[in-house]
Enzyme design. Structure first.
Site, PDB file in Angstrom:
ATOM      1  N   GLU A   1      -0.900   9.324  -4.332  1.00  0.00           N
ATOM      2  CA  GLU A   1      -0.856   8.836  -3.553  1.00  0.00           C
ATOM      3  C   GLU A   1      -0.570   6.995  -4.482  1.00  0.00           C
ATOM      4  O   GLU A   1      -0.974   6.417  -4.774  1.00  0.00           O
ATOM      5  CB  GLU A   1      -1.736   8.373  -2.811  1.00  0.00           C
ATOM      6  CG  GLU A   1      -1.287   7.466  -1.287  1.00  0.00           C
ATOM      7  CD  GLU A   1      -2.197   7.072  -0.573  1.00  0.00           C
ATOM      8  OE1 GLU A   1      -3.066   8.281   0.435  1.00  0.00           O
ATOM      9  OE2 GLU A   1      -2.485   5.614   0.767  1.00  0.00           O
TER      10      GLU A   1
ATOM     11  N   ASP B   1       6.458  -0.470   0.828  1.00  0.00           N
ATOM     12  CA  ASP B   1       7.055  -2.004   1.086  1.00  0.00           C
ATOM     13  C   ASP B   1       8.117  -1.538   1.288  1.00  0.00           C
ATOM     14  O   ASP B   1       9.370  -1.104   0.742  1.00  0.00           O
ATOM     15  CB  ASP B   1       6.988  -3.232   0.327  1.00  0.00           C
ATOM     16  CG  ASP B   1       5.310  -3.260  -0.357  1.00  0.00           C
ATOM     17  OD1 ASP B   1       4.608  -3.507   0.459  1.00  0.00           O
ATOM     18  OD2 ASP B   1       5.275  -3.401  -1.734  1.00  0.00           O
TER      19      ASP B   1
ATOM     20  N   LYS C   1      15.547  -6.694   4.650  1.00  0.00           N
ATOM     21  CA  LYS C   1      16.634  -6.843   4.687  1.00  0.00           C
ATOM     22  C   LYS C   1      17.651  -6.500   3.537  1.00  0.00           C
ATOM     23  O   LYS C   1      17.589  -6.308   2.125  1.00  0.00           O
ATOM     24  CB  LYS C   1      16.234  -8.340   4.075  1.00  0.00           C
ATOM     25  CG  LYS C   1      16.166  -9.380   4.767  1.00  0.00           C
ATOM     26  CD  LYS C   1      15.673 -10.826   4.464  1.00  0.00           C
ATOM     27  CE  LYS C   1      14.921 -11.983   5.045  1.00  0.00           C
ATOM     28  NZ  LYS C   1      14.242 -12.951   4.136  1.00  0.00           N
TER      29      LYS C   1
ATOM     30  N   ASP D   1       7.988   3.105   9.042  1.00  0.00           N
ATOM     31  CA  ASP D   1       7.870   3.234  10.394  1.00  0.00           C
ATOM     32  C   ASP D   1       8.975   1.612  10.681  1.00  0.00           C
ATOM     33  O   ASP D   1       9.528   1.036  11.758  1.00  0.00           O
ATOM     34  CB  ASP D   1       6.881   1.244  11.395  1.00  0.00           C
ATOM     35  CG  ASP D   1       6.943   0.478  10.225  1.00  0.00           C
ATOM     36  OD1 ASP D   1       6.565   0.178   8.901  1.00  0.00           O
ATOM     37  OD2 ASP D   1       6.333  -0.404  10.636  1.00  0.00           O
TER      38      ASP D   1
ATOM     39  N   THR E   1      -3.245   4.522   8.832  1.00  0.00           N
ATOM     40  CA  THR E   1      -3.452   3.564   7.125  1.00  0.00           C
ATOM     41  C   THR E   1      -3.484   2.348   7.759  1.00  0.00           C
ATOM     42  O   THR E   1      -3.283   2.005   9.435  1.00  0.00           O
ATOM     43  CB  THR E   1      -2.056   3.293   6.363  1.00  0.00           C
ATOM     44  OG1 THR E   1      -1.330   2.903   7.389  1.00  0.00           O
ATOM     45  CG2 THR E   1      -2.119   5.207   5.518  1.00  0.00           C
ATOM     46  N   ARG E   2      -3.955   1.278   7.279  1.00  0.00           N
ATOM     47  CA  ARG E   2      -3.937  -0.326   8.273  1.00  0.00           C
ATOM     48  C   ARG E   2      -2.975  -0.780   8.370  1.00  0.00           C
ATOM     49  O   ARG E   2      -2.661  -1.627   9.235  1.00  0.00           O
ATOM     50  CB  ARG E   2      -4.607  -0.989   6.647  1.00  0.00           C
ATOM     51  CG  ARG E   2      -5.327  -2.223   7.362  1.00  0.00           C
ATOM     52  CD  ARG E   2      -5.915  -2.826   6.144  1.00  0.00           C
ATOM     53  NE  ARG E   2      -5.578  -4.109   5.641  1.00  0.00           N
ATOM     54  CZ  ARG E   2      -6.763  -5.223   6.454  1.00  0.00           C
ATOM     55  NH1 ARG E   2      -7.236  -4.925   7.242  1.00  0.00           N
ATOM     56  NH2 ARG E   2      -5.744  -6.303   6.288  1.00  0.00           N
ATOM     57  N   TYR E   3      -1.745  -0.269   7.654  1.00  0.00           N
ATOM     58  CA  TYR E   3      -0.603  -0.568   7.877  1.00  0.00           C
ATOM     59  C   TYR E   3       0.265  -0.434   9.060  1.00  0.00           C
ATOM     60  O   TYR E   3       1.133  -1.454   9.191  1.00  0.00           O
ATOM     61  CB  TYR E   3       0.600  -0.632   6.725  1.00  0.00           C
ATOM     62  CG  TYR E   3       1.827  -1.458   6.589  1.00  0.00           C
ATOM     63  CD1 TYR E   3       2.590  -2.812   6.260  1.00  0.00           C
ATOM     64  CD2 TYR E   3       2.653  -0.206   7.475  1.00  0.00           C
ATOM     65  CE1 TYR E   3       3.508  -2.920   6.232  1.00  0.00           C
ATOM     66  CE2 TYR E   3       4.108  -0.798   7.817  1.00  0.00           C
ATOM     67  CZ  TYR E   3       4.636  -2.215   7.526  1.00  0.00           C
ATOM     68  OH  TYR E   3       5.152  -2.482   7.502  1.00  0.00           O
ATOM     69  N   GLU E   4       0.276   1.085   8.695  1.00  0.00           N
ATOM     70  CA  GLU E   4       0.428   1.815  10.431  1.00  0.00           C
ATOM     71  C   GLU E   4       0.115   1.156  11.754  1.00  0.00           C
ATOM     72  O   GLU E   4       0.568   1.017  12.664  1.00  0.00           O
ATOM     73  CB  GLU E   4      -0.203   3.406  10.350  1.00  0.00           C
ATOM     74  CG  GLU E   4       0.599   3.677  11.537  1.00  0.00           C
ATOM     75  CD  GLU E   4       0.767   5.258  11.684  1.00  0.00           C
ATOM     76  OE1 GLU E   4       1.385   6.361  11.156  1.00  0.00           O
ATOM     77  OE2 GLU E   4      -0.677   6.240  11.576  1.00  0.00           O
TER      78      GLU E   4
HETATM   79  C1  LIG Z   1       3.383  -1.844   2.743  1.00  0.00           C
HETATM   80  S1  LIG Z   1       2.180  -1.509   1.980  1.00  0.00           S
HETATM   81  C2  LIG Z   1       1.341  -0.609   2.623  1.00  0.00           C
HETATM   82  C3  LIG Z   1       0.291  -0.003   2.258  1.00  0.00           C
HETATM   83  C4  LIG Z   1      -1.164   1.212   2.350  1.00  0.00           C
HETATM   84  N1  LIG Z   1      -0.351   2.805   2.260  1.00  0.00           N
HETATM   85  C5  LIG Z   1      -1.118   1.440   4.596  1.00  0.00           C
HETATM   86  O1  LIG Z   1      -0.247   2.271   5.278  1.00  0.00           O
HETATM   87  O2  LIG Z   1      -1.749   0.636   4.451  1.00  0.00           O
HETATM   88  C6  LIG Z   1       2.221  -0.782   0.276  1.00  0.00           C
HETATM   89  C7  LIG Z   1       1.169  -1.012  -0.582  1.00  0.00           C
HETATM   90  O3  LIG Z   1       2.824  -0.251  -1.446  1.00  0.00           O
HETATM   91  C8  LIG Z   1       1.658  -1.413  -2.981  1.00  0.00           C
HETATM   92  N2  LIG Z   1       3.375  -1.192  -4.391  1.00  0.00           N
HETATM   93  C9  LIG Z   1       4.568  -1.726  -3.996  1.00  0.00           C
HETATM   94  N3  LIG Z   1       4.787  -1.338  -4.616  1.00  0.00           N
HETATM   95  C10 LIG Z   1       4.325  -0.809  -5.896  1.00  0.00           C
HETATM   96  C11 LIG Z   1       4.226   0.045  -6.516  1.00  0.00           C
HETATM   97  N4  LIG Z   1       5.471   0.130  -7.553  1.00  0.00           N
HETATM   98  N5  LIG Z   1       3.183   0.912  -8.037  1.00  0.00           N
HETATM   99  C12 LIG Z   1       2.351   1.315  -6.530  1.00  0.00           C
HETATM  100  N6  LIG Z   1       2.222   0.704  -5.711  1.00  0.00           N
HETATM  101  C13 LIG Z   1       3.053   0.080  -5.632  1.00  0.00           C
HETATM  102  C14 LIG Z   1       1.743  -2.530  -1.927  1.00  0.00           C
HETATM  103  O4  LIG Z   1       0.968  -3.559  -3.093  1.00  0.00           O
HETATM  104  C15 LIG Z   1       0.933  -2.000  -0.558  1.00  0.00           C
HETATM  105  O5  LIG Z   1      -0.226  -2.592  -0.810  1.00  0.00           O
END
Ligand SMILES: C[S@@+](CC[C@H](N)C(=O)[O-])C[C@H]1O[C@@H](n2cnc3c(N)ncnc32)[C@H](O)[C@@H]1O
Length: 232
Positions: free
Chosen positions: A63, A137, A141, A173, A211-214
């Site tokens: 993951e 992420d 934009k 989303d 998930t938290r973000y969801e």
């Molecule tokens: C928007 S958050 C979503 C987190 C989680 N999956 C959730 O749904 O709650 C995106 C996550 O991806 C991680 N992330 C971004 N670029 C990454 C990379 N190159 N390798 C691993 N993780 C990365 C960020 O640190 C962040 O915690």
């Protein structure tokens, strides 16, 4: 990448490394558990990836960007016969998961705390049964789209490390990112989108804990899509 100098270690990571200062209750498990569970990429990857886990496991899933680990911990507890590798460079997210693991240890879980592209390049060929990328992420934009984790280079990485028939699952989303991923996988050619019916990408995966973000996306009225691709 105009105006951006990136080291190899951060090829695909553009987010924050740290948030609030960790509370001692979080810092302690992170300090003790993380060194034991973190994969050492300076050593060669074992030819048999299952040997990375204390528990006997039949397959290995990854993951990427697990955030606070809500889904990863749920999935690893639900499938003790599968080894899970979780990647999260955000220190506070990793610490949160370590705190929970301290309360409920799992022998089928290993982690990596930097850019997932480094881990992908370390892994042997055809070693993974699945890759989950949930709410990466979004970079909504247009000028930032090139930062999105799904791109041709990373799909090549996925295709190399995944077993034939393995699942790549992607949830988001952000409609433009969902379209972007469908197009990128089609252009890549190594993955086939599994959509059993017209609306099934709106249905969460089986046993999905969220998930938290969801939760944030849902509170703000955005509608998630859940895509599943099969490695050809
Ligand atoms: C928007 S958050 C979503 C987190 C989680 N999956 C959730 O749904 O709650 C995106 C996550 O991806 C991680 N992330 C971004 N670029 C990454 C990379 N190159 N390798 C691993 N993780 C990365 C960020 O640190 C962040 O915690």
């Amino acid at each position: 990448m105009t105006g951006e100098r990136r080291t190899r270690a951060t090829e695909a990571f553009f987010g924050r490394r740290r948030g609030k200062t960790l509370r001692p209750a979080q810092a302690q498990p992170a300090g003790l558990l993380l060194p034991a569970l973190k994969l050492d990429l300076d050593a060669p990857a074992p030819a048999e990836l299952r040997s990375l886990f204390a528990a006997p496991v039949e397959g290995v899933r990854l993951e990427i960007g697990f955030g606070g680990g809500e889904h990863l911990l749920h999935e690893a507890a639900a499938h003790p016969d599968v080894g899970f590798i979780g990647v999260e460079p955000f220190v506070n997210g990793m610490a949160k998961m370590m705190t929970r693991l301290d309360e409920r240890p799992l022998a089928n879980l290993r982690v990596y705390d930097d850019d997932a592209t480094r881990l992908l390049d370390w892994l042997p060929d055809a070693c993974l049964d699945g890759i989950d990328l949930f709410y990466p992420d979004p970079w909504p934009k247009k000028r930032h789209w090139k930062r999105r984790f799904v791109n041709a280079a990373n799909l090549d990485r996925f295709a190399r490390v995944m077993k034939k028939g393995g699942q790549f699952r992607f949830a988001s989303d952000i409609d433009t990112y969902v379209d972007w991923t469908l197009l990128a996988c089609r252009a890549h050619g190594g993955f086939e989108w599994q959509a059993a019916s017209a609306g099934d990408w709106r249905t969460p995966y089986e046993g999905w804990p969220g998930t938290r973000y969801e939760q944030k996306a849902l509170r703000e009225g955005r509608v998630p899509a859940y895509l599943t691709f099969i490695k050809l």
